[in-house]
Design a protein around this motif. Sequence first.
Motif, PDB file in Angstrom:
ATOM      1  N   ILE A 117       5.877  55.013  19.419  1.00  0.00           N
ATOM      2  CA  ILE A 117       6.461  54.108  21.308  1.00  0.00           C
ATOM      3  C   ILE A 117       7.446  55.534  20.828  1.00  0.00           C
ATOM      4  O   ILE A 117       7.839  55.775  21.694  1.00  0.00           O
ATOM      5  N   ALA A 118       8.133  56.092  19.788  1.00  0.00           N
ATOM      6  CA  ALA A 118       9.278  57.392  20.421  1.00  0.00           C
ATOM      7  C   ALA A 118       8.948  58.123  20.613  1.00  0.00           C
ATOM      8  O   ALA A 118       9.180  58.972  21.459  1.00  0.00           O
ATOM      9  N   SER A 119       7.278  58.573  19.996  1.00  0.00           N
ATOM     10  CA  SER A 119       6.469  59.936  20.089  1.00  0.00           C
ATOM     11  C   SER A 119       6.376  59.974  21.505  1.00  0.00           C
ATOM     12  O   SER A 119       5.910  60.559  22.390  1.00  0.00           O
ATOM     13  N   ILE A 120       6.063  58.617  22.164  1.00  0.00           N
ATOM     14  CA  ILE A 120       5.563  58.704  23.467  1.00  0.00           C
ATOM     15  C   ILE A 120       6.320  59.075  24.128  1.00  0.00           C
ATOM     16  O   ILE A 120       6.918  60.199  25.608  1.00  0.00           O
ATOM     17  N   PHE A 121       7.833  58.335  23.951  1.00  0.00           N
ATOM     18  CA  PHE A 121       9.234  58.848  24.856  1.00  0.00           C
ATOM     19  C   PHE A 121      10.057  59.987  24.967  1.00  0.00           C
ATOM     20  O   PHE A 121      10.298  60.472  25.677  1.00  0.00           O
ATOM     21  N   PHE A 122       8.967  60.876  23.516  1.00  0.00           N
ATOM     22  CA  PHE A 122       9.583  62.120  23.525  1.00  0.00           C
ATOM     23  C   PHE A 122       8.922  63.088  24.221  1.00  0.00           C
ATOM     24  O   PHE A 122       9.314  64.065  24.270  1.00  0.00           O
ATOM     25  N   MET A 123       7.837  62.768  24.259  1.00  0.00           N
ATOM     26  CA  MET A 123       7.438  63.288  25.633  1.00  0.00           C
ATOM     27  C   MET A 123       7.828  64.160  26.902  1.00  0.00           C
ATOM     28  O   MET A 123       7.784  64.763  27.333  1.00  0.00           O
ATOM     29  N   PHE A 162      -5.433  62.941  22.916  1.00  0.00           N
ATOM     30  CA  PHE A 162      -5.795  62.197  24.192  1.00  0.00           C
ATOM     31  C   PHE A 162      -4.897  60.791  24.861  1.00  0.00           C
ATOM     32  O   PHE A 162      -4.521  61.274  25.915  1.00  0.00           O
ATOM     33  N   VAL A 163      -4.950  60.653  23.915  1.00  0.00           N
ATOM     34  CA  VAL A 163      -4.192  59.068  24.363  1.00  0.00           C
ATOM     35  C   VAL A 163      -2.495  59.835  24.402  1.00  0.00           C
ATOM     36  O   VAL A 163      -1.928  59.414  25.770  1.00  0.00           O
ATOM     37  N   ILE A 164      -1.592  60.095  23.436  1.00  0.00           N
ATOM     38  CA  ILE A 164      -0.295  61.230  23.908  1.00  0.00           C
ATOM     39  C   ILE A 164      -0.525  61.772  25.151  1.00  0.00           C
ATOM     40  O   ILE A 164       0.675  61.520  25.120  1.00  0.00           O
ATOM     41  N   TRP A 165      -1.206  62.816  25.467  1.00  0.00           N
ATOM     42  CA  TRP A 165      -1.232  63.316  26.529  1.00  0.00           C
ATOM     43  C   TRP A 165      -1.359  62.752  27.393  1.00  0.00           C
ATOM     44  O   TRP A 165       0.032  62.705  28.382  1.00  0.00           O
ATOM     45  N   PHE A 166      -2.443  61.474  27.847  1.00  0.00           N
ATOM     46  CA  PHE A 166      -2.009  60.618  28.561  1.00  0.00           C
ATOM     47  C   PHE A 166      -0.584  59.726  29.621  1.00  0.00           C
ATOM     48  O   PHE A 166      -0.314  59.689  30.016  1.00  0.00           O
ATOM     49  N   LEU A 167      -0.718  59.281  28.358  1.00  0.00           N
ATOM     50  CA  LEU A 167       0.239  58.563  28.795  1.00  0.00           C
ATOM     51  C   LEU A 167       1.769  59.023  28.491  1.00  0.00           C
ATOM     52  O   LEU A 167       2.246  58.463  29.128  1.00  0.00           O
ATOM     53  N   GLY A 168       2.263  60.819  27.848  1.00  0.00           N
ATOM     54  CA  GLY A 168       3.289  61.751  28.338  1.00  0.00           C
ATOM     55  C   GLY A 168       2.767  61.172  29.612  1.00  0.00           C
ATOM     56  O   GLY A 168       4.279  61.741  30.223  1.00  0.00           O
ATOM     57  N   SER A 169       1.913  61.880  29.998  1.00  0.00           N
ATOM     58  CA  SER A 169       1.823  61.839  31.204  1.00  0.00           C
ATOM     59  C   SER A 169       2.421  61.408  32.540  1.00  0.00           C
ATOM     60  O   SER A 169       2.768  61.259  33.122  1.00  0.00           O
ATOM     61  N   VAL A 170       1.872  59.914  32.526  1.00  0.00           N
ATOM     62  CA  VAL A 170       2.096  58.422  32.906  1.00  0.00           C
ATOM     63  C   VAL A 170       3.424  58.445  32.983  1.00  0.00           C
ATOM     64  O   VAL A 170       4.054  58.438  34.632  1.00  0.00           O
ATOM     65  N   LEU A 171       4.349  59.050  31.609  1.00  0.00           N
ATOM     66  CA  LEU A 171       5.665  58.374  31.610  1.00  0.00           C
ATOM     67  C   LEU A 171       6.644  59.847  32.384  1.00  0.00           C
ATOM     68  O   LEU A 171       7.865  59.968  32.787  1.00  0.00           O
TER      69      LEU A 171
END
Length: 474
Positions: free
Chosen positions: A99-105, A346-355
Motif C-alpha cells: 500500500i505504501a508503494s502504491i501511494f508512493f507512485m 503491471f499491477v502497480i503501474w495500473f494502481l498508480g495510474s488510478v491514484l
Amino acid sequence: MSDNKGLASGTLGAFESAIMGIAGTAPAFSVAVTTATIVGAVGELAVGSILYCGLIMFGIMLAFTHLNKITRHAGATYAWVGKVFGESWGFLAGWGLLIASIFFMVSATTPAATATLKMFSELFGAPEAWVKDVSYVTFTAWVWLTLVTIVVIKGIQHASYAQLILTVIETVIIFALIIGAFVEYGDKPAHAFSWSWFSPTSFSAETFAQGALIAIFFYWGWDVTMNLGEETKEGTPNPASSGAFWAMVNLILFFIIMMIVVLITLTDAEIAEAETNVLYAIADKLFPKPWSYLAVLSTILSTIGTIETQILQFSRSMFAMSRDNALHPIYSKVHPEWKTPWVATFVIWFLGSVLLFCATMMPTVQMILDASITAIGIQICFYMSLAAFACAWWYRDKLNKGLGTSVSYVVWPAFSGAFMVFMALYLSYTTLMNDDSEDNLAIYLGFAGLLIGLVPMFLGKLRRAKIKQIDFNR
C-alpha cells in the motif's frame, strides 16, 4: 519459504545492492519533495529530525540484515514476520509495504513531473503556470510512471545498470551544490547555524514525533535491497545486507549535510515558495543559467531512480506473496525471457495510474504531496516496526551474548520498532484532535489502506484451505 520460480538469481553483488539502496531513497528527490514539508512543520529542527530518525532507521536496518540471515526472500518483511509471528501478521506486514508503494507512485512521480515542466518552461518557453497546474503535473507524472515501468519489466540487469548511471550523475550534481552552498553562504547564511538544531531539548513531544514521521520519508526505500535478496550473488556477508548497511551510513551523513545546505542557502519563504523544486531554488542562487538547470535534472534523475526501485520492491513483494498463495497466484507469473514478475509490475503501474487520476481532484500539487507523505509514513511505521519486533523476538536469546550483540540484535531494533509505533499513533492522535480536514484525510488514508488488507488476507486463507482440502482428498 517457497521455491524460487524463475527470478534472475545471482545477478547483483554488494556494490549493486548498495547503489539500489541509495537509489531507493532517492537523495535528490527526497530533499526536493520533503524539505518544504518538514521545514514547514518543525523549522530549523528539521536537521535534528533527520539525525534522530536516521538513528531509528539504522535500528530497523539492523533488524532487516539479521532477519535476512534466516532466509533470503523476495517478500522480505512479509516472509520474516510470517515466520516469527504467524502468517496473518506476515501478510499484513507485506500488505503495508504494498500500500505504501502504491501511494508512493503519486508522491514520487509528482516531483519528476514538476521538475520536467520547470525545465520545459525555462528552456523551451512552456507556460510557467503548468508547473503548478494539477492536470499538467499529474499527466506528466503518469508519463514518467509508464516509461519507468517499461524499464523495470525488461529485467533486473537493465534496472541495475540504469540505477548506476542515474546515481553517478545525480551524485556529481549534488556535490557541486553542497560545495557551492558552503563557499557562497557559509559566512552569510539564511539561517545562522546553531548546535540547537541537533539538541533533543529543542523538541517538544509533538514536534519530535511530527518531524521524525516526515523524516522517515527521507530514508524509506533502502530496504529494496532485501526484496532483491533472491537475485543477489552468494557471499558472506550477504550482498543484500552489506548493501543495506553501506547505503544507510551514507544516507544519514548525506541528508544531514543537505538539510544544513538548504537552511543556510534559502529563507523560510524561499523554501515554501520552491515546494518540490528546492534544489533548483538553491542552484538558482548559486549558479548562472543554464547551469542551474542541472539541479532540475538531478531531481528528475533521482525521482526516476526511486520510482524504479519502488516498483521493484512492490513487484517482488507481491510476487512472493502470490507464490505462497497469500495473494492470487496470477501475480507470481514471471516473464520467461526477462525473468521479472511482469503481472505484479503491471499491477502497480495500473494502481498508480488510478491514484494519479484521483489526485487531479485535489486543488494544489503541494496538497497532493503532503497527504501522500503522511499516509506513507503511517504505513512505513507499521510494516517496519513489525520487522523490528520480529528480529528482537527471534534473537532474544542473544541478550546474554554480550553488550554489542544484544544491542545489535535485540535492543536497538526493539527500540526503533517501538518508537515507530509511538510516532504513528501520537501524530495520528494530535492530528485528529486538531480537526483539520486536509490533515485528517491523510491519516484516514494511511490507516484505511492497511485495513483494506484484511479482505485479501481472508480470501488468501480460504484459498489455501481449499488447496489443502483438495490435496487431502487426493
